[in-house]
Design an enzyme around this catalytic site. Structure first.
Site, PDB file in Angstrom:
ATOM      1  N   HIS A  13       0.835  -1.212   0.000  1.00 41.46           N
ATOM      2  CA  HIS A  13       0.000   0.000   0.000  1.00 41.46           C
ATOM      3  C   HIS A  13       0.863   1.253   0.000  1.00 41.46           C
ATOM      4  O   HIS A  13       1.970   1.276   0.543  1.00 41.46           O
ATOM      5  CB  HIS A  13      -1.009   0.002   1.153  1.00 41.46           C
ATOM      6  CG  HIS A  13      -0.438   0.061   2.532  1.00 41.46           C
ATOM      7  ND1 HIS A  13      -0.089   1.246   3.149  1.00 41.46           N
ATOM      8  CD2 HIS A  13      -0.185  -0.914   3.443  1.00 41.46           C
ATOM      9  CE1 HIS A  13       0.353   0.998   4.376  1.00 41.46           C
ATOM     10  NE2 HIS A  13       0.316  -0.300   4.576  1.00 41.46           N
ATOM     11  N   ASP A  15       0.009   4.463   1.129  1.00 43.75           N
ATOM     12  CA  ASP A  15      -0.188   5.486   2.150  1.00 43.75           C
ATOM     13  C   ASP A  15       0.581   5.141   3.423  1.00 43.75           C
ATOM     14  O   ASP A  15       1.006   4.005   3.630  1.00 43.75           O
ATOM     15  CB  ASP A  15      -1.666   5.657   2.470  1.00 43.75           C
ATOM     16  CG  ASP A  15      -2.321   4.346   2.899  1.00 43.75           C
ATOM     17  OD1 ASP A  15      -2.158   3.342   2.190  1.00 43.75           O
ATOM     18  OD2 ASP A  15      -2.980   4.313   3.960  1.00 43.75           O
ATOM     19  N   ASP A  52       6.116   1.590   6.636  1.00 43.37           N
ATOM     20  CA  ASP A  52       4.815   0.940   6.515  1.00 43.37           C
ATOM     21  C   ASP A  52       3.934   1.811   5.609  1.00 43.37           C
ATOM     22  O   ASP A  52       3.371   2.784   6.069  1.00 43.37           O
ATOM     23  CB  ASP A  52       4.196   0.776   7.899  1.00 43.37           C
ATOM     24  CG  ASP A  52       2.813   0.165   7.884  1.00 43.37           C
ATOM     25  OD1 ASP A  52       2.402  -0.344   6.830  1.00 43.37           O
ATOM     26  OD2 ASP A  52       2.140   0.219   8.921  1.00 43.37           O
ATOM     27  N   GLU A  82      -4.944   2.254   2.920  1.00 42.54           N
ATOM     28  CA  GLU A  82      -4.963   1.038   3.747  1.00 42.54           C
ATOM     29  C   GLU A  82      -5.042   1.387   5.223  1.00 42.54           C
ATOM     30  O   GLU A  82      -5.725   0.729   6.003  1.00 42.54           O
ATOM     31  CB  GLU A  82      -3.711   0.201   3.463  1.00 42.54           C
ATOM     32  CG  GLU A  82      -3.699  -1.169   4.128  1.00 42.54           C
ATOM     33  CD  GLU A  82      -3.063  -1.181   5.513  1.00 42.54           C
ATOM     34  OE1 GLU A  82      -3.124  -2.222   6.192  1.00 42.54           O
ATOM     35  OE2 GLU A  82      -2.492  -0.143   5.925  1.00 42.54           O
ATOM     36  N   GLU A  83      -4.346   2.444   5.617  1.00 43.94           N
ATOM     37  CA  GLU A  83      -4.234   2.775   7.032  1.00 43.94           C
ATOM     38  C   GLU A  83      -5.524   3.342   7.619  1.00 43.94           C
ATOM     39  O   GLU A  83      -5.703   3.341   8.831  1.00 43.94           O
ATOM     40  CB  GLU A  83      -3.093   3.776   7.255  1.00 43.94           C
ATOM     41  CG  GLU A  83      -1.706   3.265   6.861  1.00 43.94           C
ATOM     42  CD  GLU A  83      -1.180   2.189   7.783  1.00 43.94           C
ATOM     43  OE1 GLU A  83      -1.933   1.761   8.684  1.00 43.94           O
ATOM     44  OE2 GLU A  83      -0.030   1.765   7.622  1.00 43.94           O
ATOM     45  N   HIS A 392       4.013   3.507  13.043  1.00 44.74           N
ATOM     46  CA  HIS A 392       2.955   4.492  13.317  1.00 44.74           C
ATOM     47  C   HIS A 392       3.352   5.477  14.420  1.00 44.74           C
ATOM     48  O   HIS A 392       2.484   6.129  15.000  1.00 44.74           O
ATOM     49  CB  HIS A 392       1.621   3.823  13.698  1.00 44.74           C
ATOM     50  CG  HIS A 392       1.011   3.024  12.611  1.00 44.74           C
ATOM     51  ND1 HIS A 392      -0.261   2.493  12.707  1.00 44.74           N
ATOM     52  CD2 HIS A 392       1.457   2.653  11.395  1.00 44.74           C
ATOM     53  CE1 HIS A 392      -0.547   1.821  11.608  1.00 44.74           C
ATOM     54  NE2 HIS A 392       0.498   1.911  10.794  1.00 44.74           N
TER      55      HIS A 392
END
Length: 419
Positions: A13, A15, A52, A82-83, A392
């Site tokens: 992904h 994002d 990520d 996705e996030e 994150h």
């Protein structure tokens, strides 16, 4: 020689979760991260890194650029959002794909192959509030809960403190003996990150200011003892602030009751993978408007029945507190596949390259695999990736040597796909 081999899908992904230090002025929707490295790790100055899952995109792109690599038919899928909601994977027309094996490049542990993940949803909660004017004997105080590590919401089994819930717990338990009125609660940046800071503005009778200060200090000591391992730097501080039109006593009690009684954290453990969290929820963002307080949860569950019950419990609490809830971005889980030729070949390739056995695990995190498996019949899937830490959060970092090992594994695996 690969004409009869299963086609392989490389999936990642585009994002990232944008987390930054409190004093960093950058707009992460417009400005890039500033990369730093010591040769062993790569990280970003003052922000999350975005490994990520941009490292997954980079690995797939490197494979596509390799004109010397023998391989079966390859397809690459790069998704958006996705996030936040997995809307990219959800909107993908999978009829264009022909591959029956898929490598999801969205894991963060070297030598670990993920073969199962939780499904999930985003729950947006609303509690209405009424307001009344500030009285002559009330003064404004700002409670700040900070010093927590935060991190990915799937890591709630680490028992890291949630700043929103720590603030709500202290205030709910203090309120009966030391009255005050809420003005606002603000904190968190995204639903799927554990919040590391919350700011609560209060209207406090002047005669109760000293009492409240002492009680908050007592809760700071309690939290430091409870979170000594996971969040040793937790801090609760009070400072004067300007406030106007605080909530009524009834609205204050209603909001704190909802925050205090909602289910939180770990709920069920997996029966397939020992020690794996199966069902949980984490409050990520809380915001205050003139007429309501809203707070958002990331809900995760491998079993659809557990997710349904958990969302029902949340709705029941909110109903009792006069609130409402809407559910968005629901996505299915990824159940473990008992027979997986791709997993067996990948594990054998890893052992040949490293001399070690790969770990086969499930994850409590949400991956796009569940959505794609749900719509591509008989799709065999494994998720893998290089070592990354602090996902994150502003502490996110990526191991350089692990990226090389992961790339070598991908190349060797694709070569071995020849029947």
């Amino acid at each position: 020689g690969y004409e009869n081999a299963p086609g392989v899908i490389l999936q990642a992904h585009l994002d990232m979760v944008c987390a930054k230090a409190e004093d960093d002025p950058r707009d992460m929707q417009k400005e890039p991260v500033r990369l730093l490295t010591d040769g062993e790790w790569v990280w970003a100055d003052g922000t999350s890194l975005g490994a990520d899952d941009l490292i997954g995109v980079a690995l797939a792109a490197a494979i596509l650029e390799d004109d010397e690599l023998p391989h079966p038919a390859l397809e690459a899928v790069f998704t958006v959002d996705e996030e936040t909601s997995m809307v990219g994977a959800n909107a993908l027309d999978t009829r264009v794909l022909t591959g029956k094996w898929m490598l999801n490049l969205d894991s963060e542990a070297d030598g670990v192959f993920t073969v199962s993940c939780s499904g999930g949803a985003r729950a947006i909660c609303h509690v209405p509030v009424e307001r009344a004017s500030l009285t002559a004997d009330e003064t404004g105080l700002c409670l700040t809960v900070s010093g927590l590590l935060g991190g990915h919401s799937s890591a709630v089994d680490s028992e890291r403190g949630n700043a929103h819930l720590l603030a709500a717990r202290a205030l709910y338990e203090i309120l009966p003996d030391c009255p005050f009125r809420l003005c606002s609660i603000e904190g968190g940046t995204v639903d799927n990150a554990i919040p590391d800071r919350t700011v609560v503005k209060l209207a406090v009778p002047a005669a109760k200011k000293a009492d409240l200060t002492a009680r908050i200090a007592a809760y700071e000591a309690i939290y430091r003892e409870e979170l000594a391992v996971s969040d040793p730097g937790v801090t609760l501080s009070l400072s004067p602030c300007a406030v106007d039109d605080p909530m009524t006593d009834a609205a204050t009690a209603r909001v704190l009751t909802a925050l205090y009684t909602m289910p939180a954290g770990m709920q069920h453990m997996s029966t397939d993978f020992k020690g794996l969290l199966q069902t949980s929820l984490s409050m990520g963002v809380i915001r205050t408007a003139p007429d309501e307080i809203s707070f958002r949860y990331a809900v995760r569950a491998t079993r659809a029945s557990h997710k349904k019950t958990l969302l029902g419990q949340m709705r029941a609490v909110l109903t009792l507190c006069g609130g409402t809830m809407e559910v968005q971005g629901a996505y299915p889980g990824w159940p473990c596949r008992r027979q997986s030729p791709m997993r067996d070949l990948l594990a054998a390739t890893y052992t040949e390259l490293t001399g070690r056995q790969a770990a086969i695990r499930g994850t409590h995190g949400g991956l796009e695999c569940g959505l794609l498996i749900d719509r591509i019949p008989d799709l065999d899937c494994v998720s893998l990736g290089p070592a990354a830490e602090g996902i994150h959060s502003t502490g996110e970092r990526l191991n350089v040597a692990s990226v090389g090992r992961t790339y070598d594994l991908l190349r060797a695996f694709l070569v071995k796909c020849r029947p």
